[in-house]
Design an enzyme around this catalytic site. Structure first.
Site, PDB file in Angstrom:
ATOM      1  N   SER A 126       0.823  -1.210   0.000  1.00  0.00           N
ATOM      2  CA  SER A 126       0.000   0.000   0.000  1.00  0.00           C
ATOM      3  C   SER A 126       0.856   1.259   0.000  1.00  0.00           C
ATOM      4  O   SER A 126       1.980   1.274   0.530  1.00  0.00           O
ATOM      5  CB  SER A 126      -0.905  -0.004   1.237  1.00  0.00           C
ATOM      6  OG  SER A 126      -1.528   1.246   1.421  1.00  0.00           O
ATOM      7  N   TYR A 154      -1.306   0.004  10.035  1.00  0.00           N
ATOM      8  CA  TYR A 154      -1.500  -0.679   8.751  1.00  0.00           C
ATOM      9  C   TYR A 154      -0.280  -0.507   7.853  1.00  0.00           C
ATOM     10  O   TYR A 154       0.239  -1.481   7.289  1.00  0.00           O
ATOM     11  CB  TYR A 154      -2.748  -0.112   8.086  1.00  0.00           C
ATOM     12  CG  TYR A 154      -3.051  -0.596   6.692  1.00  0.00           C
ATOM     13  CD1 TYR A 154      -3.573  -1.861   6.484  1.00  0.00           C
ATOM     14  CD2 TYR A 154      -2.840   0.227   5.592  1.00  0.00           C
ATOM     15  CE1 TYR A 154      -3.875  -2.305   5.201  1.00  0.00           C
ATOM     16  CE2 TYR A 154      -3.144  -0.201   4.307  1.00  0.00           C
ATOM     17  CZ  TYR A 154      -3.656  -1.477   4.122  1.00  0.00           C
ATOM     18  OH  TYR A 154      -3.954  -1.907   2.853  1.00  0.00           O
ATOM     19  N   LYS A 158       2.311  -3.465   6.557  1.00  0.00           N
ATOM     20  CA  LYS A 158       2.590  -3.700   5.139  1.00  0.00           C
ATOM     21  C   LYS A 158       4.090  -3.591   4.849  1.00  0.00           C
ATOM     22  O   LYS A 158       4.652  -4.372   4.081  1.00  0.00           O
ATOM     23  CB  LYS A 158       1.815  -2.700   4.273  1.00  0.00           C
ATOM     24  CG  LYS A 158       0.311  -2.935   4.219  1.00  0.00           C
ATOM     25  CD  LYS A 158      -0.024  -4.206   3.461  1.00  0.00           C
ATOM     26  CE  LYS A 158      -1.517  -4.354   3.217  1.00  0.00           C
ATOM     27  NZ  LYS A 158      -1.865  -5.578   2.439  1.00  0.00           N
TER      28      LYS A 158
END
Length: 340
Positions: A126, A154, A158
């Site tokens: 991402s 998050y 990632k």
């Protein structure tokens, strides 16, 4: 060839699976079985009923032994907990994103160690791996050579997964490829828990005659990609060969980004769908959402993706029209899209 898609019944997973079922090939080889693994399988799913598809229903980490009882040639790893829910529940994000990916990598390693094929694994990372650190602000234009300093759980998860995949690839346990996804919009269906979900909601809900809340200031710039371009990018990263003219080195590939402001998006909605539709959007800033989405870069250097034949969306109007074309039943009658 046996292909595994994790998160196979999610928004992108279903689209990737649909393309593969139409093509019946990947990486120049015929697909013999397409394994769709997901915690949630829609009742009456046409994908699940396809004779080429095997469904694995449940937590991925609990079914890896079952999945890898036969050799897997390609893995498209899309399963993930999303940004806002990872920020709200640290343990969930670590388990769903980091621990599950590590378990999947160990399964590919075990297959490679027993004289099976070394799987080709595409990981959906991402743009959230980037962030502006007080000691190292983001440059005006971000590329793969920009140091990732994520500012959310998050994004951190990632980024850790990216590094694990690079190491497993270096050791020959897997042929890992990392595609960094932009915010995908416009997503069809119900809202999800992604911090960026409003970027779809402020278009999707008004087109369906429903109100929507925009939790950021209209001046915020964001990097977007349509579902069509995102799926194209994932499959291109899966198929490209390594070496000159293909995928060189171990760097991730930032998928092409279209840079727009939220104001641009709302103005496009007003221009093409009419005032009554656009007026369904209310701007009500939420500092928590602004902090996450505002930490992501908005302008990216698309050179690496361009070299692989990938292009960003032409403009935001083309993104909206593609959504309407793909999901005409989700648009109410009587707006500017009646002729699409």
């Amino acid at each position: 060839m046996r292909v595994l898609i994790t998160g196979g019944f999610g928004f992108l997973g279903q689209r990737v699976a649909g393309v593969l079922l139409k093509r019946h090939t990947l990486c120049g080889a015929s697909i013999e079985r397409l394994v769709l693994a997901d915690r949630f399988v829609p009742v009456g799913s046409a994908l699940a009923a396809d004779p080429l598809v095997d469904v694995v229903h449940g937590d991925l980490s609990e079914h890896l032994e079952e999945i890898f009882v036969r050799p897997v040639d390609v893995v498209v790893h899309l399963a993930s907990a999303v940004s806002a829910e990872c920020e709200a529940d640290f343990d969930l994000g670590m388990s769903a994103n980091l621990d599950t990916t590590r378990a999947l990598l160990e399964a590919t390693r075990a297959q490679s160690a027993t004289s099976g094929p070394t799987p080709r694994l595409v990981f959906s990372s991402s743009v959230a791996v980037y962030g502006s650190d007080p000691a190292l602000p983001l440059p005006p234009v971000v590329s793969e050579s920009t140091l990732p300093t994520p500012q959310s759980s998050y994004g951190t998860q990632k980024r850790v997964c990216e590094q694990l995949i690079a190491e497993y690839t270096r050791r020959g346990f897997v042929d890992g490829r990392v595609a960094r996804l932009m915010t995908v919009a416009v997503r069809a269906g119900k809202p999800n828990a992604a911090a960026s979900g409003f970027l779809s909601g402020i278009i999707r809900e008004p087109l369906a005659g429903l109100p929507a809340v925009c939790p950021v200031g209209p001046e915020l710039r964001v990097a977007l990609a349509s579902p069509r371009r995102t799926v194209d990018g994932i499959l291109r990263i899966a198929e490209v060969e390594r070496g000159p003219g293909g995928l060189e080195g171990g760097l991730p590939v930032n998928l092409p980004a279209l840079t727009v402001t939220v104001a641009d998006m709302l103005a496009t909605l007003r221009r093409v769908a009419g005032d009554a539709v656009a007026d369904l959007v209310t701007v009500a800033p939420d500092p928590a959402v602004e902090a996450i989405v505002g930490s992501w870069p908005a302008v990216l250097d698309n050179t690496r993706a361009t070299a692989l034949g990938l292009r960003p969306d032409e403009n935001f109007e083309s993104v909206v029209r593609a959504y309407v074309g793909d999901h005409p039943d989700a648009v109410t009658a009587g707006n500017g899209f009646g002729a699409v």
